[in-house]
Design a protein around this motif. Sequence first.
Motif, short mmCIF file in Angstrom:
data_model
loop_
_atom_site.label_atom_id
_atom_site.label_comp_id
_atom_site.label_asym_id
_atom_site.label_seq_id
_atom_site.Cartn_x
_atom_site.Cartn_y
_atom_site.Cartn_z
N UNK A 71 48.83 -57.00 -5.94
CA UNK A 71 49.61 -55.79 -6.23
C UNK A 71 50.71 -56.07 -7.25
N UNK A 72 51.21 -57.31 -7.28
CA UNK A 72 52.26 -57.62 -8.25
C UNK A 72 51.72 -57.71 -9.68
N UNK A 73 50.39 -57.80 -9.81
CA UNK A 73 49.80 -57.88 -11.15
C UNK A 73 49.57 -56.49 -11.75
N UNK A 74 49.73 -55.44 -10.92
CA UNK A 74 49.50 -54.09 -11.43
C UNK A 74 50.72 -53.57 -12.18
N UNK A 75 50.45 -52.70 -13.16
CA UNK A 75 51.53 -52.23 -14.03
C UNK A 75 51.74 -50.73 -13.97
N UNK A 76 50.95 -50.02 -13.13
CA UNK A 76 51.23 -48.60 -12.94
C UNK A 76 50.97 -48.23 -11.48
N UNK A 77 51.55 -47.12 -11.06
CA UNK A 77 51.55 -46.75 -9.64
C UNK A 77 50.14 -46.52 -9.11
N UNK A 78 49.31 -45.81 -9.85
CA UNK A 78 47.96 -45.50 -9.37
C UNK A 78 47.16 -46.78 -9.15
N UNK A 79 47.19 -47.70 -10.13
CA UNK A 79 46.46 -48.96 -9.97
C UNK A 79 47.03 -49.78 -8.82
N UNK A 80 48.36 -49.73 -8.65
CA UNK A 80 48.98 -50.46 -7.54
C UNK A 80 48.48 -49.94 -6.20
N UNK A 81 48.52 -48.62 -6.02
CA UNK A 81 48.09 -48.04 -4.76
C UNK A 81 46.61 -48.30 -4.51
N UNK A 82 45.79 -48.20 -5.56
CA UNK A 82 44.37 -48.47 -5.40
C UNK A 82 44.14 -49.92 -4.97
N UNK A 83 44.92 -50.84 -5.55
CA UNK A 83 44.81 -52.26 -5.19
C UNK A 83 45.23 -52.48 -3.74
N UNK A 84 46.32 -51.84 -3.32
CA UNK A 84 46.78 -51.97 -1.94
C UNK A 84 45.70 -51.48 -0.97
N UNK B 248 46.13 -42.75 -0.24
CA UNK B 248 47.56 -42.77 -0.56
C UNK B 248 47.96 -41.42 -1.12
N UNK B 249 49.09 -40.90 -0.64
CA UNK B 249 49.68 -39.71 -1.24
C UNK B 249 51.07 -40.08 -1.72
N UNK B 250 51.46 -39.57 -2.88
CA UNK B 250 52.72 -39.96 -3.52
C UNK B 250 53.49 -38.71 -3.91
N UNK B 251 54.81 -38.78 -3.79
CA UNK B 251 55.64 -37.62 -4.11
C UNK B 251 55.67 -37.41 -5.62
N UNK B 252 55.42 -36.17 -6.03
CA UNK B 252 55.43 -35.80 -7.45
C UNK B 252 56.67 -34.95 -7.73
N UNK B 253 57.57 -35.45 -8.56
CA UNK B 253 58.83 -34.74 -8.82
C UNK B 253 58.59 -33.39 -9.48
N UNK B 254 57.60 -33.31 -10.32
CA UNK B 254 57.37 -32.07 -11.05
C UNK B 254 56.94 -30.94 -10.13
N UNK B 255 56.05 -31.24 -9.19
CA UNK B 255 55.56 -30.20 -8.28
C UNK B 255 56.38 -30.11 -7.00
N UNK B 256 57.17 -31.16 -6.71
CA UNK B 256 57.96 -31.18 -5.48
C UNK B 256 57.10 -31.33 -4.24
N UNK B 257 55.90 -31.93 -4.40
CA UNK B 257 54.98 -32.08 -3.27
C UNK B 257 54.37 -33.48 -3.29
N UNK B 258 53.75 -33.85 -2.15
CA UNK B 258 53.02 -35.12 -2.07
C UNK B 258 51.59 -34.87 -2.56
#
Length: 621
Positions: free
Chosen positions: A226-239, A254-264
């Motif tokens: 996971x430390x080798x990943x450089x973006x959130x989506x690839x990190x979560x997929x690796x985890x 994995x669900x992640x909070x999106x600031x633009x939509x204000x939702x997970x």
Amino acid sequence: MIENMLTAGDRLNEPAVISMKAAEMEKDLNSYIRQEKILRHVLETTSRVTGAEFLKLLVCRLADALNMRYAYITECDEKAAGRVKTLAVWTGSEFGQNFEYDIMDTPCEEVISGNVCYIPDNIQKRYPRDMILTEWNAESYVGIPIRDKDDKVKGHLAVLDENAVRDEAFIRNVLHVFALRAESELRRIQDDQRIAEQIARYKESEAELKKKKDELEKVNAIVSAINSELNVKDLLQSVLEHTKFIQGVDKTTAILYDKNSGAFRLTASTDPEINKELHIELTPEEAHLRYVEGNEEVSEDIFVISQVKGRCAEHKVAHLGLPASILAMRINIQEMVTGYLIFNNMRDQCAFEHHDIRLLALLKSHIHSALIKIRMLEELTDLNGKKNEFLGMAAHDLRNPLQCVAGYISMMITDIRQDKFDPDSALMDLECMRKSTVRMGRMLDELLDISAIESGQIRLDMEYGNLQSILYECVELHQRHAQQKNIQLRIDRTVHVPDMYFDRTRMVDVVDNLLSNAVKYTGFGGSVGVSFQVGPESIVMHVSDTGVGLDEADLKEIFRSFKKLSAKPTGGETSTGLGLLIVKKILDKHGGSIHVESRKGIGSTFSISLPLIRHEKNVVL
């Protein structure tokens, strides 16, 4: 020898006495020979066995040696005082079942207290409440304590018979030898048990260490990945891919909070079909009710959901297949819930064990750290891009006045060389060059201001002053510009504004910027108004205009670094896009705030609030 044993009275009947003494000696000798044979036989027959078999053989041989029907050996119950349990029982023709009993009101009570108990007859009359004596129809009883190496009584050895017994000395001697043999074997058994327990503990420790080693190897492998990943989506997929080893996991999401939509938002999954549904969103309340509320928190931020059916937001995810149980990890970063890792078992409501939860708990901090690192990297990348964008815009804005100055200088040099120099024309050119350098100076000042503010190098020089008087000064500076665009400046002078504590120079920058923007972004024939509100704890100044206004995207970016907005000045004026950021930073350090309301094509109102409190004399900005 016998003659020496005779007394004076015995010599009167010497032949009879000698015959009697010889008979007694022969009896004793025969007894010793019998004891020796018995003990030798016992040693020979018991030396080939150990443990429970030895104890069974021991009581059998004891009963046989003493010609008594019953024999048994016990040990004290360490958990219940006054209670013993048999280790081996001989009933005359066969071995009996082991049993437990209370020693109160039995002859065993005296033996367990540390005494040898010899009762040759009438045993039932002496202990009428002892049911074992009644069941065995015992007439006689002999018992001897068995001690450990610390001389503490650990049990006893007893023989019983349906007939009375005699020859107490012989019985005591034989019983004593058997007791010593029993003690020796019981100590050996206890030593073996201790050794076996130590070996078992060692093996358990060894197994636990191996298990922890395996866990750490798995954790290290996941952390490395996971430390080798450089973006959130690839990190979560690796985890998610690397945590499939958790027993009971069928699918991970994995669900992640999106600031633009204000939702997970559904971000990653090990199920290809679920990865096609990345449009699914849960509100923060829905996510909390589904994965946290009412569920067992088995470790910090880790929840087990065993009752999945009927939970909140089921209608949004039911078409993906409802699991039987869920293990959910809440991701908290800087006291804010930023996402959930969801481990699903599709068949078993009790799929997840403590071992799996512990592994997930070990990974939690590493996942948090990796997410923070990637967030920071993304923010730095974003800031770097905006910085480059801004530097491009700043270079472009600086290039124009520089080209203007260079052009006028070239024209003046040409006129001088061709002897066509006109002082009046040169003065006009010089005035244009002066204005261009003023524009460049203003842009550079703003760049230096934001750099100094960001690095904390500006110190506020706090003093008493009046915000209304600063407004009047700034109005005079922008009055001519407003008149050129036929803009009405409407100042509400009806409200009395009390003196307050601020840095005068910096507050002039704030008011000047707001007023300058209002005039700059208001079209010809528009209006700009300024009013005050005085409260018990603060003063609010509103600067309103009928200008171009701001859209929703602009309002989200308006106070951010290196950001130019979609709105353009109506008279071709220049702007670096840093003025409002500087205003906000200055107000923040004064303990104040700024708020904006705007509609595209209608106009904007900027409201600044300053507290009516005393600050320290010098404050680092």
